[in-house]
Motif scaffolding. Structure first.
Motif, PDB file in Angstrom:
ATOM      1  N   ASP A  39       0.856  -1.184   0.000  1.00  0.00           N
ATOM      2  CA  ASP A  39       0.000   0.000   0.000  1.00  0.00           C
ATOM      3  C   ASP A  39       0.896   1.240   0.000  1.00  0.00           C
ATOM      4  N   ARG A  40       0.664   2.165  -0.915  1.00  0.00           N
ATOM      5  CA  ARG A  40       1.559   3.317  -1.053  1.00  0.00           C
ATOM      6  C   ARG A  40       1.632   4.164   0.207  1.00  0.00           C
ATOM      7  N   ALA A  41       0.505   4.358   0.858  1.00  0.00           N
ATOM      8  CA  ALA A  41       0.507   5.180   2.068  1.00  0.00           C
ATOM      9  C   ALA A  41       1.279   4.497   3.192  1.00  0.00           C
ATOM     10  N   ALA A  42       1.088   3.179   3.366  1.00  0.00           N
ATOM     11  CA  ALA A  42       1.821   2.447   4.395  1.00  0.00           C
ATOM     12  C   ALA A  42       3.321   2.457   4.114  1.00  0.00           C
ATOM     13  N   LEU A  43       3.680   2.330   2.836  1.00  0.00           N
ATOM     14  CA  LEU A  43       5.095   2.364   2.477  1.00  0.00           C
ATOM     15  C   LEU A  43       5.705   3.731   2.772  1.00  0.00           C
ATOM     16  N   ALA A  44       4.994   4.801   2.452  1.00  0.00           N
ATOM     17  CA  ALA A  44       5.494   6.146   2.733  1.00  0.00           C
ATOM     18  C   ALA A  44       5.674   6.351   4.233  1.00  0.00           C
ATOM     19  N   LEU A 203       5.873  12.919  13.200  1.00  0.00           N
ATOM     20  CA  LEU A 203       5.893  12.116  11.979  1.00  0.00           C
ATOM     21  C   LEU A 203       4.492  11.691  11.568  1.00  0.00           C
ATOM     22  N   THR A 204       4.395  11.154  10.375  1.00  0.00           N
ATOM     23  CA  THR A 204       3.270  10.358   9.882  1.00  0.00           C
ATOM     24  C   THR A 204       2.027  11.190   9.556  1.00  0.00           C
ATOM     25  N   LEU A 205       1.859  11.423   8.283  1.00  0.00           N
ATOM     26  CA  LEU A 205       0.648  12.079   7.806  1.00  0.00           C
ATOM     27  C   LEU A 205      -0.577  11.276   8.249  1.00  0.00           C
ATOM     28  N   ALA A 206      -1.605  11.955   8.722  1.00  0.00           N
ATOM     29  CA  ALA A 206      -2.827  11.284   9.185  1.00  0.00           C
ATOM     30  C   ALA A 206      -3.245  10.222   8.173  1.00  0.00           C
ATOM     31  N   PRO A 207      -3.395   8.962   8.591  1.00  0.00           N
ATOM     32  CA  PRO A 207      -3.611   7.879   7.635  1.00  0.00           C
ATOM     33  C   PRO A 207      -4.753   8.094   6.635  1.00  0.00           C
ATOM     34  N   PRO A 208      -5.940   8.596   7.038  1.00  0.00           N
ATOM     35  CA  PRO A 208      -6.966   8.810   6.004  1.00  0.00           C
ATOM     36  C   PRO A 208      -6.516   9.807   4.925  1.00  0.00           C
ATOM     37  N   LEU A 209      -5.818  10.879   5.353  1.00  0.00           N
ATOM     38  CA  LEU A 209      -5.279  11.836   4.392  1.00  0.00           C
ATOM     39  C   LEU A 209      -4.216  11.186   3.524  1.00  0.00           C
ATOM     40  N   ALA A 210      -3.356  10.390   4.135  1.00  0.00           N
ATOM     41  CA  ALA A 210      -2.274   9.747   3.394  1.00  0.00           C
ATOM     42  C   ALA A 210      -2.816   8.825   2.312  1.00  0.00           C
ATOM     43  N   ARG A 211      -3.841   8.048   2.641  1.00  0.00           N
ATOM     44  CA  ARG A 211      -4.405   7.127   1.646  1.00  0.00           C
ATOM     45  C   ARG A 211      -5.066   7.888   0.512  1.00  0.00           C
ATOM     46  N   HIS A 217      -1.957  11.131  -6.166  1.00  0.00           N
ATOM     47  CA  HIS A 217      -0.580  11.123  -6.677  1.00  0.00           C
ATOM     48  C   HIS A 217       0.372  11.038  -5.479  1.00  0.00           C
ATOM     49  N   PRO A 218       1.406  10.174  -5.543  1.00  0.00           N
ATOM     50  CA  PRO A 218       2.329  10.051  -4.410  1.00  0.00           C
ATOM     51  C   PRO A 218       2.969  11.372  -3.992  1.00  0.00           C
ATOM     52  N   MET A 219       3.200  12.284  -4.947  1.00  0.00           N
ATOM     53  CA  MET A 219       3.828  13.561  -4.590  1.00  0.00           C
ATOM     54  C   MET A 219       2.942  14.387  -3.662  1.00  0.00           C
ATOM     55  N   LEU A 220       1.623  14.211  -3.772  1.00  0.00           N
ATOM     56  CA  LEU A 220       0.722  14.949  -2.900  1.00  0.00           C
ATOM     57  C   LEU A 220       0.931  14.548  -1.442  1.00  0.00           C
ATOM     58  N   HIS A 221       1.263  13.282  -1.225  1.00  0.00           N
ATOM     59  CA  HIS A 221       1.552  12.828   0.140  1.00  0.00           C
ATOM     60  C   HIS A 221       2.700  13.640   0.731  1.00  0.00           C
ATOM     61  N   GLY A 222       3.766  13.809  -0.027  1.00  0.00           N
ATOM     62  CA  GLY A 222       4.909  14.564   0.469  1.00  0.00           C
ATOM     63  C   GLY A 222       4.568  16.016   0.763  1.00  0.00           C
ATOM     64  N   LEU A 223       3.749  16.617  -0.075  1.00  0.00           N
ATOM     65  CA  LEU A 223       3.366  18.013   0.136  1.00  0.00           C
ATOM     66  C   LEU A 223       2.552  18.174   1.423  1.00  0.00           C
ATOM     67  N   LEU A 224       1.589  17.274   1.633  1.00  0.00           N
ATOM     68  CA  LEU A 224       0.766  17.367   2.842  1.00  0.00           C
ATOM     69  C   LEU A 224       1.575  17.034   4.096  1.00  0.00           C
ATOM     70  N   ASN A 225       2.481  16.074   3.962  1.00  0.00           N
ATOM     71  CA  ASN A 225       3.279  15.654   5.113  1.00  0.00           C
ATOM     72  C   ASN A 225       4.265  16.742   5.550  1.00  0.00           C
ATOM     73  N   ALA A 226       4.492  17.724   4.705  1.00  0.00           N
ATOM     74  CA  ALA A 226       5.369  18.839   5.072  1.00  0.00           C
ATOM     75  C   ALA A 226       4.716  19.772   6.082  1.00  0.00           C
ATOM     76  N   LEU A 227       3.430  19.570   6.345  1.00  0.00           N
ATOM     77  CA  LEU A 227       2.690  20.417   7.294  1.00  0.00           C
ATOM     78  C   LEU A 227       2.586  19.700   8.641  1.00  0.00           C
ATOM     79  N   PRO A 228       3.361  20.087   9.652  1.00  0.00           N
ATOM     80  CA  PRO A 228       3.367  19.366  10.929  1.00  0.00           C
ATOM     81  C   PRO A 228       1.997  19.157  11.569  1.00  0.00           C
TER      82      PRO A 228
END
Length: 242
Positions: A39-44, A203-211, A217-228
């Protein structure tokens, strides 16, 4: 003469909370594809956690092959595998797991030199000041009894040698969809380990948001995860003073 012994609430917690935890875990699905590394979110999440873990331990890289490490609540052994990737030797690793089925999966997955014990961690036969590191990943958020939380924290701290520490990864916030867990704020972490010098990472983008982000797009995960404020977990290296 009255020989009745008054009940000890802390002793009751030691007996009852592990049973309650096992019952709560029994209500969960044995396998959830959302937590597979396919799962992409779990891997990230796993990659982000491992990078932060490596950053906290980078100064000790040359010594990791000599470290003795115990994990409380080792599950199927994924974190112990990561410790091996970082340089720990299998023969110096030990996993403690409450649930027999999970312990069996860890034994099947890990090198034979890794010791896996089943049962209540507070009763584990580990010598004081014998461990360079004790790991706990999302164990304390599953403990709903404050007295048992403190009893386990005291036990783990007793195992740690001076200069070593407890590596903590857990929910910083409540999960409104799961009443069987509760977030552990940093204030509570410091209460549990009052003598520790703490190095903290959020750490760890909120799982519902991450999924949802990874579906787009995987890049969106990185952008959102940049927000503490969107991160739900905390990684803490709790160092015992020399």
């Amino acid at each position: 003469m009255n020989t009745d012994i008054p009940p000890d609430p802390q002793a009751d917690a030691v007996r009852d909370e592990p049973t309650a935890v096992a019952e709560r875990y029994g209500r969960r699905r044995a396998f959830d594809a959302r937590y597979s590394l396919l799962d992409r979110a779990a891997l990230a999440e796993q990659q982000g956690r491992l990078r932060a873990w490596a950053g906290l331990w980078s100064a000790q890289a040359a010594q990791l092959s000599d470290w003795r490490i115990t994990e409380v609540g080792c599950g199927d052994g994924g974190n112990l595998l990561d410790a091996i990737r970082l340089g720990a030797q299998p023969g110096h690793l030990r996993g403690l797991e409450l649930l027999p089925a999970r312990a069996e999966r860890a034994r099947a997955r890990l090198p034979a030199a890794v010791r896996i014990d089943t049962g209540d961690a507070v009763r584990a036969d580990i010598a004081p000041a014998s461990q360079h590191a004790v790991l706990q990943f999302t164990v304390f958020s599953s403990l709903l009894d404050d007295a048992f939380q403190q009893r386990l924290a005291d036990t783990m701290w007793r195992w740690v040698r001076p200069g070593g520490g407890v590596l903590w990864y857990d929910f910083a916030v409540d999960n409104p969809r799961n009443p069987d867990v509760r977030g552990v704020p940093l204030r509570r972490v410091r209460e549990l380990f009052p003598q520790a010098n703490a190095q903290v990472r959020r750490l760890t983008l909120a799982p519902p948001l991450a999924r949802a982000a990874c579906r787009i797009h995987p890049m969106l995960h990185g952008l959102l995860n940049a927000l503490p404020p969107l991160r739900t977990h905390r990684l803490v290296w709790l160092i015992k003073p020399e």
